[in-house]
Design an enzyme around this catalytic site. Sequence first.
Site: not given
Ligand code: IMP
Length: 178
Positions: A43, A99, A102, A151, A164
């Site tokens: 990402g 990127d 979350d 999302f 992307r």
């Molecule tokens: P986390 O571990 O839940 O914080 O997610 C981190 C990773 O999940 C990011 O580096 C993204 O690759 C992916 N991600 C989280 N939210 C989104 C979104 O809204 N769209 C696309 N990818 C996401």
Amino acid sequence: MESQKLKPIYSADEIASTVGRLAREISRDYRGQQPILIGVLKGAFVFMADLVRRLEIPAEIEFVTLSSYGKATETTGRVKIIRCLQVPVRGRHVVIVEDIVDSGLTLEFFVKYLLRRKPASIKVCALLDKAARRKVTVPIDYRGLSAPEAFLVGYGLDWNENFRCLPGIYALSPEAIT
Ligand code: IMP
């Protein structure tokens, strides 16, 4: 139709001025040093490319590939290393380039992974912060834009490897995610 699935959230211009601000903050903090910027693929590839071209200091660039989503839009909670770090970071100043943060689980995992390799310091630069969905507390030293709970796709972010390449950031309608 594509446009019905995608709601604009941030334009290419808004992203560019945010990336410029983040690059100035990093350049100010690392003046006289050469940090190593580690992008989290896939990402962060677009963000990293734009960020490093706005820096006013020399920097080294590395990437790791981490995965926790598979083909879903929710984290599985288990982070996998698809491609590990190829260089030593012992004694180096590291800036993680993400990127989007979350749940925070990916970042928490990666910070622990790096700490075992004894860098001089670790800071985090994230373009998007989906703070309302955080499950663990993680520091973001250079924070770009706040993200809604939807999302998001575009500017490197994908859904099932789609979208992307869009220059802006969009929310994907829940009906499109089947
Ligand atoms: P986390 O571990 O839940 O914080 O997610 C981190 C990773 O999940 C990011 O580096 C993204 O690759 C992916 N991600 C989280 N939210 C989104 C979104 O809204 N769209 C696309 N990818 C996401």
